[in-house]
Write a protein that holds these residues in place. Structure first.
Motif, PDB file in Angstrom:
ATOM      1  N   LYS A 171     -11.787   3.348 -53.687  1.00  0.00           N
ATOM      2  CA  LYS A 171     -12.711   4.287 -53.195  1.00  0.00           C
ATOM      3  C   LYS A 171     -12.255   5.098 -52.567  1.00  0.00           C
ATOM      4  O   LYS A 171     -10.638   5.302 -51.997  1.00  0.00           O
ATOM      5  CB  LYS A 171     -13.910   3.682 -51.817  1.00  0.00           C
ATOM      6  N   ARG A 172     -12.730   6.503 -53.581  1.00  0.00           N
ATOM      7  CA  ARG A 172     -11.428   8.012 -53.324  1.00  0.00           C
ATOM      8  C   ARG A 172     -11.480   7.757 -51.607  1.00  0.00           C
ATOM      9  O   ARG A 172     -12.257   7.831 -50.920  1.00  0.00           O
ATOM     10  CB  ARG A 172     -11.923   8.927 -53.755  1.00  0.00           C
ATOM     11  N   ILE A 173     -10.649   8.805 -51.375  1.00  0.00           N
ATOM     12  CA  ILE A 173     -10.635   9.272 -49.856  1.00  0.00           C
ATOM     13  C   ILE A 173     -12.100  10.680 -49.841  1.00  0.00           C
ATOM     14  O   ILE A 173     -12.362  10.077 -47.879  1.00  0.00           O
ATOM     15  CB  ILE A 173      -9.494   9.989 -49.063  1.00  0.00           C
ATOM     16  N   THR A 174     -12.358  10.963 -49.603  1.00  0.00           N
ATOM     17  CA  THR A 174     -12.936  12.209 -49.604  1.00  0.00           C
ATOM     18  C   THR A 174     -14.336  11.474 -49.930  1.00  0.00           C
ATOM     19  O   THR A 174     -15.143  11.641 -49.131  1.00  0.00           O
ATOM     20  CB  THR A 174     -13.045  13.023 -51.182  1.00  0.00           C
ATOM     21  N   THR A 175     -14.538  10.478 -50.742  1.00  0.00           N
ATOM     22  CA  THR A 175     -16.114   9.466 -50.641  1.00  0.00           C
ATOM     23  C   THR A 175     -15.772   8.856 -49.635  1.00  0.00           C
ATOM     24  O   THR A 175     -16.935   8.900 -48.735  1.00  0.00           O
ATOM     25  CB  THR A 175     -15.880   9.117 -51.666  1.00  0.00           C
ATOM     26  N   GLY A 183     -13.544  -1.931 -54.823  1.00  0.00           N
ATOM     27  CA  GLY A 183     -14.655  -1.481 -55.522  1.00  0.00           C
ATOM     28  C   GLY A 183     -14.565  -2.163 -57.256  1.00  0.00           C
ATOM     29  O   GLY A 183     -13.093  -1.740 -58.045  1.00  0.00           O
ATOM     30  N   ILE A 184     -15.494  -3.087 -57.881  1.00  0.00           N
ATOM     31  CA  ILE A 184     -14.872  -3.064 -59.036  1.00  0.00           C
ATOM     32  C   ILE A 184     -15.989  -3.079 -60.113  1.00  0.00           C
ATOM     33  O   ILE A 184     -17.055  -3.480 -59.272  1.00  0.00           O
ATOM     34  CB  ILE A 184     -14.204  -4.834 -59.134  1.00  0.00           C
ATOM     35  N   ARG A 185     -15.773  -2.297 -61.228  1.00  0.00           N
ATOM     36  CA  ARG A 185     -17.179  -2.127 -61.879  1.00  0.00           C
ATOM     37  C   ARG A 185     -17.359  -3.013 -63.362  1.00  0.00           C
ATOM     38  O   ARG A 185     -16.208  -3.505 -64.310  1.00  0.00           O
ATOM     39  CB  ARG A 185     -17.516  -0.979 -62.173  1.00  0.00           C
ATOM     40  N   LEU A 196      -8.086   6.906 -59.208  1.00  0.00           N
ATOM     41  CA  LEU A 196      -7.016   5.657 -59.317  1.00  0.00           C
ATOM     42  C   LEU A 196      -7.909   4.229 -60.275  1.00  0.00           C
ATOM     43  O   LEU A 196      -8.294   3.865 -59.097  1.00  0.00           O
ATOM     44  CB  LEU A 196      -6.520   5.143 -58.527  1.00  0.00           C
ATOM     45  N   THR A 197      -7.654   4.369 -61.416  1.00  0.00           N
ATOM     46  CA  THR A 197      -8.907   3.376 -61.479  1.00  0.00           C
ATOM     47  C   THR A 197      -7.553   1.818 -62.655  1.00  0.00           C
ATOM     48  O   THR A 197      -6.335   2.425 -62.952  1.00  0.00           O
ATOM     49  CB  THR A 197      -9.875   2.692 -62.166  1.00  0.00           C
ATOM     50  N   SER A 198      -7.984   1.134 -63.180  1.00  0.00           N
ATOM     51  CA  SER A 198      -6.919   0.059 -64.034  1.00  0.00           C
ATOM     52  C   SER A 198      -8.339  -0.690 -64.786  1.00  0.00           C
ATOM     53  O   SER A 198      -9.734  -0.994 -64.324  1.00  0.00           O
ATOM     54  CB  SER A 198      -6.593  -0.728 -63.337  1.00  0.00           C
ATOM     55  N   VAL A 199      -8.036  -0.768 -65.822  1.00  0.00           N
ATOM     56  CA  VAL A 199      -9.644  -1.158 -67.275  1.00  0.00           C
ATOM     57  C   VAL A 199      -8.475  -2.640 -67.852  1.00  0.00           C
ATOM     58  O   VAL A 199      -7.211  -2.302 -67.806  1.00  0.00           O
ATOM     59  CB  VAL A 199      -9.613  -0.222 -68.055  1.00  0.00           C
ATOM     60  N   HIS A 200      -9.053  -3.784 -67.656  1.00  0.00           N
ATOM     61  CA  HIS A 200      -8.339  -4.803 -68.404  1.00  0.00           C
ATOM     62  C   HIS A 200      -8.501  -4.374 -70.272  1.00  0.00           C
ATOM     63  O   HIS A 200      -9.036  -3.901 -70.657  1.00  0.00           O
ATOM     64  CB  HIS A 200      -9.695  -6.374 -68.266  1.00  0.00           C
ATOM     65  N   LYS A 201      -7.504  -4.604 -70.538  1.00  0.00           N
ATOM     66  CA  LYS A 201      -6.463  -4.048 -71.902  1.00  0.00           C
ATOM     67  C   LYS A 201      -7.414  -3.121 -72.257  1.00  0.00           C
ATOM     68  O   LYS A 201      -8.112  -2.319 -73.432  1.00  0.00           O
ATOM     69  CB  LYS A 201      -7.936  -5.584 -72.752  1.00  0.00           C
TER      70      LYS A 201
END
Length: 442
Positions: free
Chosen positions: A67-71, A92-94, A284-289
């Motif tokens: 989660k973003r610091i601001t949020t 969090g995972i979406r 900052l995120t990561s997406v599978h493949k």
């Protein structure tokens, strides 16, 4: 950094008392350390859920973020009873499935495999007033005891959610955080957009008037066209081994995308970017493949280069236009038809914007296409075929709409001469536009 749960609870109280302003360096470092304590549990859970979701639907998109610091700060301020050390959605995972049946299967699988905290929040059966639909499941990562939030959506409900967040960016609202009450007009607008039922005439009319009042389609389309080539050029610099993506959205809605192999380096850059501009939208995120398509869907509210809404809303506008004709409200019909024409023109461009391997430039009336690799003769034929097929389909839909208009008008006692002249002029213009897309390849 060593700290206790009590330290984090008291940090939350201090953030609430100062309303998030003038945070000391010590408190900011403590907050960042608390965020980062969720990293390993998040990575482990993400890896497991990626395997699980593939047994249900391999094409489902899965991404994670801290989660973003601001949020985090805004949530502590917004919810006086919220204790920071008990905030369950820092990790969090979406997961985005194509349909609700698959989403429900994933919820059941998670409940079998993990210790679930509290009840599953089923916003499909009980949507938020503003229209939000998803499953939220809070699970305990067994080794650390940390809680990870899992949001499970369908493509349709995710498209709605990202449209809401895009609205917040473009109109400086806070609908996502504060809900319906932040802006009742745009709140109801998004509630209607999320509805699966056929809209009543009054509802469709309200939707159109909101689109018109906020010049919604034009603003969306101009933002997407501006950003499409920018982000695609940035994506072409992404290394195939990069798995982490830092997306910064500046005040003029232009995204900056950076990619990383090393998560720790990415987090350092995120933290520094936050300290440089606390009000900036940075994720900052990561997406599978990862692919450009996947990250554009998962984070459409940051990428700001395409959204399906411009295409979907056209059918509502056509129905409303025919209703105004039946009611012989010719002036209102003409205004709605102008919006239809605007959408039609933007949908021509969207046929090309949907491709992740092509960058578009506008040169007069022509569209100039370029790619990170040479556009071969085979690819040129493929692109032209895609464009021609899309334009032919749009042309057929447009002609059918014009036939519906003529039939509706012929049922009236008398044609309105001004509307008849208006239609003739605009039909010629739209038809010409449909036939005049000139492609140049670089």
């Amino acid at each position: 950094m060593n700290y206790t749960g009590g330290d984090i609870k008291r940090l939350g109280e201090r953030l609430r008392n100062i309303k998030g302003k003038h945070i000391s360096d010590v408190d900011l470092d403590l907050l960042q350390a608390h965020r980062l304590s969720f990293t390993d549990p998040l990575f482990k859970t993400f890896k497991e859920l990626t395997q699980f979701k593939s047994t249900i639907q391999r094409s489902a998109i899965i991404a994670f973020r801290l989660k973003r610091i601001t949020t985090i700060i805004n949530k502590v301020i917004r919810k006086p009873d919220m204790q920071l050390n008990r905030m369950w959605d820092i990790a969090g995972i979406r997961i985005i499935f194509s349909d609700e049946v698959s989403a429900r299967k994933m919820v059941n699988l998670i409940m079998q495999k993990y210790e679930v905290r509290g009840k599953v929040r089923n916003y499909f059966e009980d949507p938020k007033k503003i229209g939000y639909k998803a499953f939220h499941v809070y699970i305990t990562e067994p080794e650390s005891g940390k809680v990870v939030e899992v949001q499970i959506r369908t493509r349709d409900t995710h498209n709605w959610a990202t449209l809401l967040e895009i609205t917040d960016v473009l109109y400086n609202t806070r609908l996502k955080e504060e809900g319906y009450e932040n802006n009742p007009t745009l709140g109801r607008f998004h509630e209607l957009v999320s509805s699966e039922k056929e809209l009543e005439p009054e509802e469709a009319d309200f939707l159109y008037k909101t689109l018109d009042k906020y010049d919604f389609i034009t603003k969306l389309a101009e933002t997407f066209r501006k950003n499409s080539s920018i982000v695609k050029k940035q994506w072409q610099e992404v290394n195939t081994k990069d798995r982490y993506f830092l997306i910064e959205l500046s005040s003029d809605s232009v995204p900056k995308l950076s990619s990383y192999k090393d998560y720790e380096k990415a987090e350092i850059d995120y933290f520094n970017a936050y300290k440089k501009d606390e009000g900036a939208l940075i994720v900052l995120t990561s997406v599978h493949k990862p692919s450009f398509e996947q990250i554009s869907i998962a984070y459409a509210n940051y990428i700001l280069s395409y959204h399906r809404f411009i295409k979907d809303v056209q059918e509502i506008i056509k129905v409303l236009a025919l209703e105004k004709l039946e009611e012989r409200k010719f002036k209102e019909f003409r205004k709605i038809f102008r919006l239809y024409e605007n959408i039609q023109a933007n949908n021509i461009i969207n046929i090309l914007i949907e491709r992740d391997d092509i960058i578009i430039r506008f040169e007069g009336k022509a569209l100039s296409l370029e790619s990170n690799s040479k556009i071969s003769s085979k690819k040129k034929k493929e692109i032209r075929k895609t464009v021609e097929t899309g334009i032919r389909q749009m042309g057929r839909n447009h002609r059918q709409f014009m036939e519906d208009i003529k039939e509706t008008m012929s049922n009236g006692s008398k044609w309105n001469w001004r509307t008849k002249a208006f239609l003739k002029k605009h039909e010629d213009r739209v038809t010409k536009r449909l036939k005049s897309v000139d492609l140049k390849f670089d």
